[in-house]
Design a protein around this motif. Structure first.
Motif, PDB file in Angstrom:
ATOM      1  N   HIS A 113       6.147  -0.373   7.866  1.00  0.00           N
ATOM      2  CA  HIS A 113       5.346   0.903   7.835  1.00  0.00           C
ATOM      3  C   HIS A 113       4.521   1.038   8.987  1.00  0.00           C
ATOM      4  CE1 HIS A 113       3.532   4.378   6.349  1.00  0.00           C
ATOM      5  NE2 HIS A 113       2.287   3.875   6.227  1.00  0.00           N
ATOM      6  N   THR A 140       0.274   5.614   3.599  1.00  0.00           N
ATOM      7  CA  THR A 140       0.837   4.273   3.094  1.00  0.00           C
ATOM      8  C   THR A 140       0.775   4.024   1.541  1.00  0.00           C
ATOM      9  OG1 THR A 140      -0.579   3.539   5.170  1.00  0.00           O
ATOM     10  CG2 THR A 140      -0.123   1.797   3.308  1.00  0.00           C
ATOM     11  N   LEU A 189       2.925  -3.438   6.574  1.00  0.00           N
ATOM     12  CA  LEU A 189       2.021  -2.448   7.282  1.00  0.00           C
ATOM     13  C   LEU A 189       1.459  -2.980   8.711  1.00  0.00           C
ATOM     14  CD1 LEU A 189       0.196   0.099   7.168  1.00  0.00           C
ATOM     15  CD2 LEU A 189      -1.805  -1.510   6.222  1.00  0.00           C
TER      16      LEU A 189
END
Length: 631
Positions: A362, A388, A405
């Motif tokens: 991500h 997110t 992330l």
């Protein structure tokens, strides 16, 4: 019709036969003190009849006619020695078998090969010297004076290339090896150590330096480049050791030293086999795939044979650009370009249901600090936090194996909305991991990357191209930097070694003062600070002088990789996700101050910088500015 090349081969063949005859007769003359050996005419004639055809065959079999004399070198000398060896064997046999009187003098066994090597090798060397003088001799006094750093094999090969160019004239070399000082390489003096470079440049009135140290440590190359840049010289470099050893060092392979070279970061090595095990044959999704980090991540991922790469991107142009890159450079990698917003739950559900990604990176985020600080705070939170949440929730529901992330050092003790929103995004991942999901949620945190969109490097390059001024916010502001490929590789390494819940911190090296970065870029562009001035404009909203990689309350743990550490943050509260979602789903936009107040409640370490402060303009070179105004 006989070609010119064939004519040359015939001439060289005849030269080698003549060399054998001259060595054979010359051996007799040497033996008898340059007096004609009366009575030896039959011995000499018969020996020549036997020797010449065998010598010609030996030369042909040794491959002497495959090379060009103008490039005669060690391999050609080896072929000459091979041919001379066969020819000498015939002389030995002839000497042993010829029993008539007078006998062949035994000294011919030594004199013949010595003379033959001298004539054959010397003739080739002389031709090369004559040819090079004819082609390049007139260039010796021409060209820009240049100092070569490095007097090893790379330097020797480079000096030879430079001598053939009308653009360059080698005036000296420098090298840290004290045994080379005062000696010559290719007729050029090794003037001293690398640290003497500024003095050598001044003494020789040279303004150009070429780094020819392909096997030297990165720190040595960086030191040499720093010294040259500070002395006002333009710096060039040659390729790596593998190119030098394969003979590909050429003027066309030289390139100007770039700002990345001056940062002196060592190349990254990752456990490719470990990463391959995580990615090979997997369906991999990258959000924000068209961004600076996202696109490089996709390029790095392609090396590890994923089953398919899902490129999720909100910008149509960025998605098209990345798709075209893959169609040109990585046609064997299966990609699926997917336009979409990470806040769009329906689109995410469609993608996850249809393609069933197993690994998610991500990278989609708003990253520009001042832009997000004023007028866009709520959008920063919506995109960075709510986006997110949406992707993480979808990943957990579809039982994705790993969710990674991409975070930032600005999430540490944040003073701006962008950094606080990324810290909140980290907490979202921590909360999903704490719920005991089967998905491994991981965070990778790093600083600025060179050349990324919105970074100072492209901005400075544009300002220098316009003739300045180069704008720096504060004389003391510094940042951590790494290259985009380095960051992407370490993200993959961290993802492969993570078991879930970690915040990986990349080794960003030493912080760099932005004003030093600006000065180096000006010098690398061939200007002085009097020609392109630096102007200090004051800190922008949300900007802080020093970046941090670890928060005060965090502890770090070592990992098997020297450039990765694990930061363990405080645990998030049980109701965190539910309360956060209730705040994020409201439809009405939240004013900037409301966003900051809410972020302070979620993140105690967040202390807003009080954006909107006046920008104080300070001139780095007041005298240059005064001269400009007068003129």
């Amino acid at each position: 019709m006989i070609s010119t090349g064939s004519n040359r081969v015939v001439l060289v063949f005849l030269f080698d036969l003549a060399a054998a005859l001259a060595a054979w007769i010359g051996g007799f003359l040497l033996r008898f003190n340059f007096e004609w050996p009366a009575g030896y005419e039959q011995v000499i004639a018969l020996g020549a009849v036997v020797l010449l055809p065998v010598h010609g065959l030996a030369c042909w079999r040794a491959g002497l006619y495959r090379g060009l004399w103008v490039f005669a070198s060690l391999p050609d000398l080896k072929r000459v020695l091979t041919a001379v060896g066969f020819s000498t064997c015939i002389v030995v046999l002839y000497t042993a078998l010829y029993r008539q009187s007078p006998v062949v003098p035994r000294s011919l066994v030594v004199l013949y090969p010595l003379l033959l090597v001298a004539i054959m090798a010397g003739g080739r060397a002389a031709y090369r010297m004559w040819k090079e003088h004819r082609l390049y001799g007139a260039l010796i006094a021409q060209g820009k004076p240049v100092v070569v750093v490095g007097a090893g094999r790379g330097g020797a090969m480079l000096v030879r290339e430079l001598e053939r160019s009308a653009d360059w004239r080698v005036v000296a070399l420098v090298d840290d090896d004290a045994s080379k000082w005062g000696r010559e390489l290719g007729g050029h003096r090794v003037a001293g150590a690398v640290d003497s470079l500024p003095e050598v440049l001044a003494a020789e009135k040279a303004r150009h330096v070429i780094l020819a140290m392909p096997s030297a440590a990165r720190e040595t190359s960086r030191r040499a480049a720093d010294l040259a840049v500070q002395a006002g010289a333009q710096v060039f470099t040659v390729p790596g050791l593998e190119d030098v050893m394969s003979g590909r060092v050429a003027l066309s392979a030289m390139r100007p030293v770039e700002i990345q070279d001056l940062l002196g970061r060592e190349p990254v090595t990752i456990d490719a086999e470990y990463v391959q095990g995580m990615l090979a044959g997997r369906m991999v999704l990258v959000t924000g795939a068209g961004g600076s980090i996202g696109s490089e991540l996709c390029r790095q991922l392609a090396r590890f044979q994923p089953r398919q790469l899902l490129l999720f991107e909100a910008s149509e142009f960025a998605l098209y650009t990345l798709e075209q890159w893959f169609s040109t450079h990585c046609r064997d990698v299966s990609i699926v370009p997917l336009a979409g917003d990470v806040k769009d739950a329906a689109r995410l559900e469609q993608v996850f249901a249809q393609y069933a990604p197993e690994v998610v990176f991500h990278a989609a985020a708003y990253k520009h600090v001042p832009l997000m600080e004023v007028g866009n705070a709520w959008q920063a939170v919506r995109n960075n936090v709510f986006g997110t949440y949406r992707v993480a929730e979808c990943a957990a529901r579809h039982r994705v194996e790993r969710f990674v992330l991409i975070s930032t050092d600005k999430a540490v003790n944040p003073t701006n909305v962008m950094g606080a929103s990324k810290r909140l995004a980290e907490m979202v991942c921590q909360a999903f991991h704490a719920r005991g999901e089967s998905t491994r949620f991981q965070v990778v945190r790093f600083g600025n990357v060179l050349g990324s969109t919105g970074s100072v490097i492209p901005k400075f390059q544009e300002q220098i191209a316009r003739g300045g001024p180069v704008t720096v916010t504060h004389p003391e502001i510094n940042r951590y930097f790494m290259s985009i490929p380095e960051a992407a590789q370490l993200v993959l390494q961290a993802a492969a070694m993570g078991s879930g819940g970690e915040i990986f911190v990349l080794d960003m090296g030493e912080p760099v003062k932005i004003v030093d970065l600006a000065r180096n870029m000006i010098r690398l562009s061939g200007y002085s600070e009097s020609e392109v001035r630096i102007e200090f404009t004051g800190l922008r909203p949300g900007e802080k002088l020093y970046e941090e990689l670890l928060a005060d309350a965090e502890e770090t743990l070592e990992t098997p990789h020297p450039k990765l550490r694990i930061a363990r943050s405080r645990a998030v509260q049980e109701r965190f996700l539910a309360d956060l979602l209730a705040w994020l789903v409201q439809e009405a936009p939240v004013p900037d101050e409301g966003v900051r107040q809410a972020l302070q409640e979620w993140i105690p370490e967040y202390v807003p910088s009080g954006g909107g402060r006046p920008n104080l303009k300070v001139i780095a070179n007041p005298e240059a500015e005064r001269r400009k105004r007068v003129s």
